[in-house]
Design an enzyme around this catalytic site. Sequence first.
Site, PDB file in Angstrom:
ATOM      1  N   GLU A  95     -70.108 -44.585 -60.019  1.00  0.00           N
ATOM      2  CA  GLU A  95     -70.520 -43.862 -61.222  1.00  0.00           C
ATOM      3  C   GLU A  95     -69.767 -42.546 -61.327  1.00  0.00           C
ATOM      4  O   GLU A  95     -70.005 -41.622 -60.557  1.00  0.00           O
ATOM      5  CB  GLU A  95     -72.028 -43.571 -61.220  1.00  0.00           C
ATOM      6  CG  GLU A  95     -72.896 -44.804 -61.391  1.00  0.00           C
ATOM      7  CD  GLU A  95     -74.371 -44.449 -61.562  1.00  0.00           C
ATOM      8  OE1 GLU A  95     -74.691 -43.249 -61.735  1.00  0.00           O
ATOM      9  OE2 GLU A  95     -75.203 -45.376 -61.525  1.00  0.00           O
TER      10      GLU A  95
ATOM     11  N   GLU B 241     -78.995 -44.778 -55.232  1.00  0.00           N
ATOM     12  CA  GLU B 241     -79.037 -43.355 -54.932  1.00  0.00           C
ATOM     13  C   GLU B 241     -80.225 -42.976 -54.037  1.00  0.00           C
ATOM     14  O   GLU B 241     -80.768 -41.877 -54.134  1.00  0.00           O
ATOM     15  CB  GLU B 241     -79.068 -42.537 -56.225  1.00  0.00           C
ATOM     16  CG  GLU B 241     -77.814 -42.730 -57.071  1.00  0.00           C
ATOM     17  CD  GLU B 241     -77.822 -41.931 -58.364  1.00  0.00           C
ATOM     18  OE1 GLU B 241     -78.928 -41.585 -58.836  1.00  0.00           O
ATOM     19  OE2 GLU B 241     -76.751 -41.677 -58.909  1.00  0.00           O
TER      20      GLU B 241
END
Length: 811
Positions: free
Chosen positions: A284, A215
């Site tokens: 995710e 991320e």
Amino acid sequence: MFCTLILAILLFEGNFCCRTVVSTIVTYDSKALVIDGKRRILQSGSVHYPRTTPEVWPEIIRKAKEGGLDVIETYVFWNYHEPVKGEYYFGSRFDLVRFVKEVHVAGLFVHLRIGPYACAEWNYGGFPVWLHFISGIQFRTTNSLFKLFFECSPFSSFLMNQFTGSSFHVKHVSLSSSMQKEMEFFLAKIVNLMNDENLFASQGGPIILAQVENEYGNVEGAYGVGGVLYVNWAAETTVSLNTTVPWVMCAQADAPDPIINTCNGFYCDRFTPNSPFKPKMWTENYVGWFLTFGYAVPFRPIEDLAFANYYMYFGGTNFGRTAGGPLIATSYDYDAPINEYGLINQPKWGHLRDLHIAIKKCEEHLVNANSTQISLGDNHEVSFLANYDSSSDATVTFRGKSYFLPAWSMSILPDCVNVIFNTAKVGVWGNNSFDASGLLEQINTTRDISDFLWYTTSINMDEKIGQNETKEVGLFVGSLGHAALIFVNKRLVGFGYGIHDDASFMLSAKVNLRTGSNTIDVLSMMIGLQNYGPWFDVQRAGLYSVVLTGLTDSKEDLSSAQWTYQVGVEGDSIWTRGSTAIPINHTLTWYKTAFLAPEGKGPVSLNLSGMGKGEAWVNGQSIGRYWSSYLSPSSGCSEDCDYRGTYDASKCLKICGQPSQTLYLVPRSWLQPGENLLVIHEELGGDPTTISFVTRKGQRICSHVSDSDLPPVDTWEPSVGFGSTTPQLGLKCETGWRIASVLFASFGTPRGNCGASFYPGICHANVSSTVEQMCGGKQGCSIPVSTATLGVGDPCPNVRKSLAVEILCQN
């Protein structure tokens, strides 16, 4: 003919019937991962090996496989594998090789997310704290001198265009920094470890994907040019490790080829990879959200979750001091399909299992067909059949046939004719003190060996007040976080704390100072190091201001005074069972007692609802931090949470006005026959007589099915259809458990959420006795949702009715 999803989101789905040591070739194209030349739809879920014990791993993995998963994702946690520079640990809960092999034995694949930055609500994001003390280091950027050798070239280099607005041809980029060297060492360490154990797919092992960073795209802009160079360095470094499996970067739109950029989030339907040759991958899909002290408990309705690739599939527990910060709780249950105790979370687990069955029936079409979208009116499209309206149901016509689509839902038609699954239809299941001038930053001082740092100073009042007099003054303490106890002349005068979203706080108190020397002691507390955000590694903690007012006409700033520091806390008192009367509501007290392990085989937890804040150990193993006295806001929760519409972490909340967590998991493998040792460090004050061990002897299972829902998906067969047109409510206990009692059963218009609470609606027929007769004493049962079966007549004619049931399973 074919039907399409919002295609090539990488779904992880598949099955394995045998296990042989055969090399597997893993590649990818624009539609999917390609395993040995065949495109695959795969379903994945995250299971973090340190968040439970090795004895439990096989059971968790088995339930994940039974739920339709084919890939287990896990981060690798650098700070516990290399707690001291150059000293590695891979034992007990951190036995990574053993975990990967357990997944392999079960016949599943592994996505190894090496990072080494993890986030994961893990302490310091998974980075070892010793990195912080390398001179000149900066995390997640190119933080040392580098050279760019370039020549002007007509608009050919994307990289230099980001820097200058002009284009250059980059001939060579040389990057060298302490951070990158340490990252490269650790990446190579893990890759070599997996290679040595033959765990990559090309060696006959289960690892089909690897991940670098995590991320970073969410924070890259804060690092400027250094961030762009860092991304390119990370990609080049990982590819050079030659794992023979593809690498991914999550939430990284500028991931260089051949790295696959993937999506993390509640929704990824609008995600597009940065190359037409890469598949859409969703690494995710948040099944809920993490828990923080002082906040209500978040949950995500299962109707809004029927998508792919779950974070977390099993959340587990932040044992010891592993929780990130600030104020992240010990439980990492995450409202996952398998709960913190390792039990199946129904109906979430069963609903997702049915989704996986339905997708598998469309696999060949999905991996080979080109995506087509057909407009059916506002907010409706074929993908399979989706209704994106968050409030209104719809009936649409597709290929001459009408289909009912509940708001915010999707139906799957494996033959483009028959609906076998709809996402909204949930059918089943001390001696180291030192002096320094001024207030020191806490993390740099403690080096994270303890949550605690004492700040101590004194002020002499002889020249400010008369002999034997006292004076009331104002004491103002400013802290960057996370909490602090303040003592004046050894007397507690205040406790302050921040919140998860802003750990800083100001604390003021009226205190009495006496003639002569007066001591001010502040115990500053950490509750997990920051684990997310730009420059998270340099976020500070501890005191930044201490001021007295009311002494004279001006304030007295003690921030630059001489202070004495001590890392860690020994406690004001230590109580051992049988020694004296048990102290109640005492700050900084250690409690030690022996106990016998609870009988049975069910999960065990420690009830700390009567305590304040602290940490607990069982037989020397820390079960984590607790903070029972910190209540969540009294408002914001609701009995009904409408799954329709966009979800975020604050949409669906429960347990308002109560502690975020009171029960703390104690793994059975940590208990021993005979006496066991319990140690509690209480920081604020609590009542240890209320502490108890609780054995999960039962589990509540619920289900809610409408009389207009579809029959069970696993009864549908191509060219045959459903065996019955009647919807069925399914209930299933854990293996070896039986349905002991019916807690709620209503046919009509029951209200509430499964897993939160049910209650009767305006139309209500109590069918508990019918459900008891059909299901009592069985591991599972299936109840046709019809007035004929339930034997109650029609409680409200011309009204769409549903059956809501909650049962208790016992072992």
